[in-house]
Write an enzyme that holds these catalytic residues in place. Structure first.
Site, short mmCIF file in Angstrom:
data_model
loop_
_atom_site.label_atom_id
_atom_site.label_comp_id
_atom_site.label_asym_id
_atom_site.label_seq_id
_atom_site.Cartn_x
_atom_site.Cartn_y
_atom_site.Cartn_z
N GLY A 71 37.42 -16.83 13.37
CA GLY A 71 37.15 -16.08 14.26
C GLY A 71 37.31 -14.57 14.43
O GLY A 71 36.55 -13.85 15.01
N HIS A 139 18.20 -9.64 27.12
CA HIS A 139 17.04 -8.74 26.22
C HIS A 139 17.48 -7.16 25.96
O HIS A 139 18.36 -6.86 26.68
CB HIS A 139 15.96 -8.53 27.17
CG HIS A 139 16.07 -7.79 28.52
ND1 HIS A 139 15.94 -6.40 28.45
CD2 HIS A 139 16.64 -8.25 29.69
CE1 HIS A 139 16.30 -5.91 29.92
NE2 HIS A 139 16.48 -6.88 30.48
#
Length: 210
Positions: A71, A139
């Site tokens: 991680g 986006h």
């Protein structure tokens, strides 16, 4: 396929390899040169490679593919480079249940996208990233290399996230915010403004504490 790591997150990658990509057990290997004790069921069912010299031999004689099973951005970067130097070829893994927009999305080599994650149009993710469960990248976001996006984190439109940054569980990065490199965003933080390199930010609204 070598899974780099053999503990918590590596076992989540194992599930994806078996379920999402239909790997056979005998084609999966793990690398761990620092943990003397490992999960008993993992150690008894899979080969654990214990040194970089063994990795080099494996790459030469069996298969050169590897995927990151750690991680920490720093560890992901470090081992990614070591495996590249040994001739390894990084692979990305994308969960079948992740929602990845098909318009102008770029996902770098060695990046993992877990189940429930959403990546929207024109998002760009660098190499070696980790996009955890139910996180959202909307986006036109630009995500650097080896960025860790923890469960339920949300990165809103047009944000830029510097390499080696870690975004905590449930954190929200508001639109157009720029985070520098090596930034740590605490769990649940709401980041309203740009954050320079090498900072830790926590709270609602987010405040820099170091």
């Amino acid at each position: 396929m070598i899974v780099v790591g053999a503990k918590g997150f590596a076992k989540e990658i194992l599930h994806m390899l078996l379920v999402d990509l239909n790997y056979k057990k005998e084609d999966i290997f793990f690398f761990d040169d620092v943990s003397p004790e490992l999960d008993e069921s993992l150690a008894s069912n899979y080969t654990i490679i214990r040194s970089l010299e063994e990795v080099k031999q494996h790459i030469k004689t069996k298969n050169n593919s590897f995927i990151l099973g750690l991680g920490s951005p720093k560890l992901r970067n470090n081992l990614y480079n070591k495996f590249i130097d040994l001739g390894g070829v990084p692979k990305s893994i994308l969960s079948k249940s992740a929602q990845i927009n098909d318009h102008d999305v770029t996902i770098g080599l060695g990046t993992s996208v877990l189940s429930g994650a959403i990546i929207s149009s024109s998002a760009k993710l660098g190499i070696g990233c980790l996009v955890y469960y139910n996180s959202v990248v909307t986006h036109d976001c630009q995500i650097g290399d080896f960025v860790e996006i923890s469960p339920n984190a949300t990165i809103l439109g047009r944000c830029k996230i510097g390499s080696y940054t870690s975004i905590g569980a449930g954190a929200i990065i508001l639109p157009d915010v720029v985070l520098g490199e090596h930034v740590i965003v605490g769990a649940g933080a709401v980041v309203l403004k740009d954050v320079p390199d090498n900072c830790t930010i926590v709270g609602v609204p987010g405040r820099i504490i170091s």
